[in-house]
Design a protein around this motif. Structure first.
Motif, mmCIF file in Angstrom:
data_model
loop_
_atom_site.group_PDB
_atom_site.id
_atom_site.type_symbol
_atom_site.label_atom_id
_atom_site.label_comp_id
_atom_site.label_asym_id
_atom_site.label_seq_id
_atom_site.Cartn_x
_atom_site.Cartn_y
_atom_site.Cartn_z
ATOM 1 N N SER A 139 0.811 -1.220 0.000
ATOM 2 C CA SER A 139 0.000 0.000 0.000
ATOM 3 C C SER A 139 0.844 1.268 0.000
ATOM 4 N N TRP A 175 -7.116 6.366 -4.372
ATOM 5 C CA TRP A 175 -6.572 5.703 -3.194
ATOM 6 C C TRP A 175 -6.127 6.766 -2.199
ATOM 7 N N ASN A 202 -5.066 3.644 1.976
ATOM 8 C CA ASN A 202 -6.094 2.727 2.467
ATOM 9 C C ASN A 202 -6.425 1.675 1.411
ATOM 10 N N PRO A 203 -6.860 0.491 1.826
ATOM 11 C CA PRO A 203 -7.370 -0.490 0.858
ATOM 12 C C PRO A 203 -8.696 -0.019 0.290
ATOM 13 N N ARG A 204 -9.102 -0.635 -0.805
ATOM 14 C CA ARG A 204 -10.426 -0.335 -1.364
ATOM 15 C C ARG A 204 -11.507 -0.845 -0.422
ATOM 16 N N GLU A 205 -12.738 -0.428 -0.702
ATOM 17 C CA GLU A 205 -13.855 -0.861 0.144
ATOM 18 C C GLU A 205 -14.002 -2.376 0.165
ATOM 19 N N ASP A 206 -13.578 -3.047 -0.921
ATOM 20 C CA ASP A 206 -13.678 -4.508 -0.956
ATOM 21 C C ASP A 206 -12.475 -5.185 -0.302
ATOM 22 N N GLY A 207 -11.555 -4.382 0.266
ATOM 23 C CA GLY A 207 -10.401 -4.923 0.965
ATOM 24 C C GLY A 207 -9.163 -5.098 0.112
ATOM 25 N N ALA A 208 -9.286 -4.909 -1.200
ATOM 26 C CA ALA A 208 -8.138 -5.071 -2.089
ATOM 27 C C ALA A 208 -7.091 -4.002 -1.816
ATOM 28 N N LYS A 209 -5.825 -4.382 -1.851
ATOM 29 C CA LYS A 209 -4.726 -3.454 -1.610
ATOM 30 C C LYS A 209 -4.138 -2.970 -2.929
#
Length: 322
Positions: A139, A175, A202-209
């Motif tokens: 990240s 991001w 931060n990661p995306r809302e779906d948790g992807a980095k």
């Protein structure tokens, strides 16, 4: 000069090859708070409130953001010891380029891990360039120190990285940053020798980095001088307009105007907005990153970047582990 912290001896003893780190998301409601972490006296750290930052960056705000190069001017002027040159003011670095002649910089297709950086200082919005770099947290974004902190001065707010930006399109989204890291030599003194910073997003809302989505570049430190580099950025000042990715390629030479900066330059006439864009060792975006676009001098088609030594490596290490 501020205090410095030495890296652990086992890190410092690594070979140059081992130092390569490789890998296959309204405004903020509060000003960032700088860390007083005693474990990292050579690294200034700010924690950001990213609430509302993605929504803050509307197309209109992105379009009208000021090139962040103007923030480096005061640091270059303060450290400038040459009366024979004038410091760039965010305008074109090559006078000929403003008269309709071809530029040194070449137009590029978007690169997934390279993008535009947007941020605010007070009520003023700015734009720079940046690159996703390999890290344990997947990240981390590398950019110029003056795109994170006034140098010396406050850390920025509303920091957002838009990878593969192209003519207003953001194919991988915005991001937003949660933490910013920079050498204290930059944040306390505005020393151009250390004009580099790192943002953890931060990661995306779906948790992807970030690194899993766009990939990331390896990084290298304490490399030989005089290497061949390819630099990238989103120049916005005339004759460019900030909508597209551009590049320059050349062999690095020392800044003889202000040798105290210990910087190197390559032939390049990218302008304001390209600050923070990555320098890759070699002739493509698949090389390891080893510097950033930092500053230029008026009427000189040369882009200078800081030497990435142990101090900048220290800032990277803390960001990568955050």
């Amino acid at each position: 000069m501020t205090r410095t912290r030495s890296l652990a001896t086992n890190i410092l003893s690594l070979s140059a090859a081992a130092l390569l780190a490789l890998v296959g998301a309204g405004s903020a409601h509060a000003a960032p708070s700088a860390s007083d972490d005693k474990a990292a006296p050579s690294v200034a750290i700010a924690t950001l409130d990213s609430t509302g930052t993605a929504d803050y960056w509307t197309p209109d705000r992105m379009r009208t953001a000021i090139p962040g190069d103007v923030l480096a001017d005061k640091a270059v002027e303060r450290g400038n010891t040459s009366s024979a040159i004038s410091v760039e003011k965010g305008a074109a670095t090559n006078v000929k380029a403003t008269k309709g002649k071809p530029t040194i910089a070449k137009l590029e297709t978007p690169v997934d891990h390279i993008g535009k950086v947007f941020f605010s200082i007070g009520t003023t919005n700015y734009v720079c360039s940046g690159n996703a770099v390999s890290s344990a947290n997947k990240s981390t974004v590398a950019t110029a120190g003056h795109c994170l902190n006034e140098g010396p001065g406050a850390f920025v707010t509303n920091f957002a990285f838009i990878p593969a930006y192209d003519n207003g399109n953001a194919p991988y989204g915005k991001w937003t940053a949660t933490k910013l890291f920079a050498p204290t030599q930059w944040t306390a003194n505005g020393d151009m020798t250390y004009d580099t910073g790192f943002a953890v997003v931060n990661p995306r809302e779906d948790g992807a980095k970030l690194g899993d989505v766009v990939g990331a570049s390896g990084v290298a430190f304490n490399q030989p001088r005089g290497l061949t580099y390819k630099s990238y950025g989103y120049p916005q000042a005339s004759p460019f307009n900030g909508t597209s990715l551009w590049s320059c390629t050349g062999t690095a030479t020392n800044d003889t105007n202000n040798p105290q900066f210990a910087t190197q330059g390559i032939p390049c006439d990218m302008t304001g907005g390209s600050s923070g864009g990555p320098w890759f060792v070699g002739t493509g975006s698949d090389g390891v990153q080893n510097s950033i676009n930092s500053y230029g001098y008026n009427r000189s088609a040369v882009m200078y970047g800081p030497y990435w030594g142990t101090v900048i490596q220290d800032a990277y290490n803390f960001a990568a582990a955050a």
